[in-house]
Design an enzyme around this catalytic site. Structure first.
Site, short mmCIF file in Angstrom:
data_model
loop_
_atom_site.label_atom_id
_atom_site.label_comp_id
_atom_site.label_asym_id
_atom_site.label_seq_id
_atom_site.Cartn_x
_atom_site.Cartn_y
_atom_site.Cartn_z
N TYR A 122 0.82 -1.21 0.00
CA TYR A 122 0.00 0.00 0.00
C TYR A 122 0.85 1.25 0.00
O TYR A 122 2.07 1.19 0.18
CB TYR A 122 -0.96 -0.01 1.20
N LYS A 148 6.44 -1.89 1.98
CA LYS A 148 5.25 -1.26 2.56
C LYS A 148 4.05 -2.19 2.39
O LYS A 148 3.20 -2.00 1.52
CB LYS A 148 4.99 0.11 1.95
N GLU A 156 11.95 2.77 14.19
CA GLU A 156 11.03 3.78 13.65
C GLU A 156 9.73 3.71 14.43
O GLU A 156 9.58 2.89 15.33
CB GLU A 156 10.77 3.54 12.16
N LEU A 190 10.95 1.39 7.15
CA LEU A 190 10.36 1.82 5.88
C LEU A 190 11.12 3.05 5.39
O LEU A 190 11.33 3.99 6.16
CB LEU A 190 8.89 2.18 6.08
#
Ligand code: PDD
Length: 298
Positions: free
Chosen positions: A44, A159, A192, A217
């Site tokens: 996505y 992702k 993250e 990411l």
């Protein structure tokens, strides 16, 4: 509330795109054997829409192609055609400020873990208006973060919609009164956030964010903010930082398509710096917005 009741409450005219068709958002659905549902066999992207324009469209599409390539899929149409469909979804939703969500699943097939080349990808686009004032209010106040163990897999650079660890981490954060959770790896280093990249600013005013690897990411906002900061002469370091270093940082902040550059004022209940949004975060937000507006599709 039932799905039907929710559909009735959806803003009039909200439109989704599913597999070639524009549908009323409340009536749009996918098959129960869609591989996105069965296996999270899907990727996505999230685009911020400002003034009806898709921000950072090209780098988001680059990352989409990279995610697809990593799982052996391809865009089912040209980038140009996809761009036109995305614009059409923005237009049909009369979206001025908000988000465009794009999901691409490997398609519908009888349940079997193994994927085949015969599977036909399914594209889903949904639009969501957002109150930009609410984001600005949050930015002005700053947000709280809690840390949690990074229990994710080894390809966090893809992702994918396989977001269960992120969902659990964000839920834990909300339960602990925080906006975001920062993942911490086995060495005590921050990787993250559950849906954001993590940054700190050290005592010399250097903005630090983890370098790109399989563990995080490659955030588009992170990249554009880095480029904007470098061009403006802000000192940058791409390296891992520990949870303890974050506790003692002068500033901290998050980056994502959904929040831009968002100051962090507390981590695990400890005030960061003087407990207020810091000057580097505020400056980077202005630099990021200017560069991303310049990069926006016409
Ligand atoms: N999340 N890290 C993770 C794990 C993310 O899910 C995201 C984005 C980011 C920031 O990437 P970008 O700057 O390209 O938005 C970092 C989106 C916004 C989401 O899942 O809603």
């Amino acid at each position: 509330m039932t799905v039907r009741a929710k559909a009735r409450r959806a803003p009039p005219g909200r439109v989704a795109y599913v597999d070639g068709r524009y549908l009323l958002h409340g009536m749009a659905s996918v098959h129960i054997e869609d591989r996105g549902l069965q296996f999270a066999d899907s990727v996505y992207e999230v685009f911020f829409v400002s003034d009806g324009k898709l921000m950072d469209e090209a780098p988001h599409l680059d990352r989409l192609e990279r995610s697809l390539d990593a799982i052996g899929m391809k865009l089912p149409m040209t980038r140009k055609a996809l761009g036109l469909i995305m614009q059409e979804v923005v237009r049909r939703n009369r979206l001025t400020t908000g988000f465009l969500y794009l999901q691409m699943t490997r398609g519908v097939a009888p349940r079997d873990h193994a994927a085949t080349d015969a599977m036909r990808p399914l594209l889903i686009l949904t639009a969501k208006p957002v109150n930009s004032q609410a984001i600005e209010t949050r930015r002005a106040a700053g947000v709280a973060v809690v840390t949690t163990d990074d229990i994710r897999w080894g390809r966090c650079d893809i992702k994918t919609t396989a977001l269960l660890p992120n969902v659990l981490a964000k839920t834990e954060a909300r339960k602990r009164g925080a906006y975001e959770a920062w993942f911490v790896d086995r060495d005590g280093m921050v990787t993250e956030g559950s849906s954001t990249n993590a940054w700190i600013v050290d005592g010399n005013g250097v903005a630090i964010t983890r370098s790109i690897s399989d563990n995080i990411l490659p955030g588009v906002t992170r990249r554009v903010a880095l480029d904007a900061a470098t061009a403006a002469g802000v000192k940058i370091e791409e390296r891992a930082f520990s949870r303890d270093e974050a506790y003692g940082a002068r500033e901290a902040f998050l980056t994502s398509a959904t929040g831009g550059v968002m100051p962090v004022i507390r981590i695990d209940g400890k005030s960061i710096g003087d407990g207020e949004p810091g000057p580097v975060a505020t400056r980077l937000q202005a630099l990021y917005r200017a560069l991303s507006a310049a990069n926006a599709a016409p």
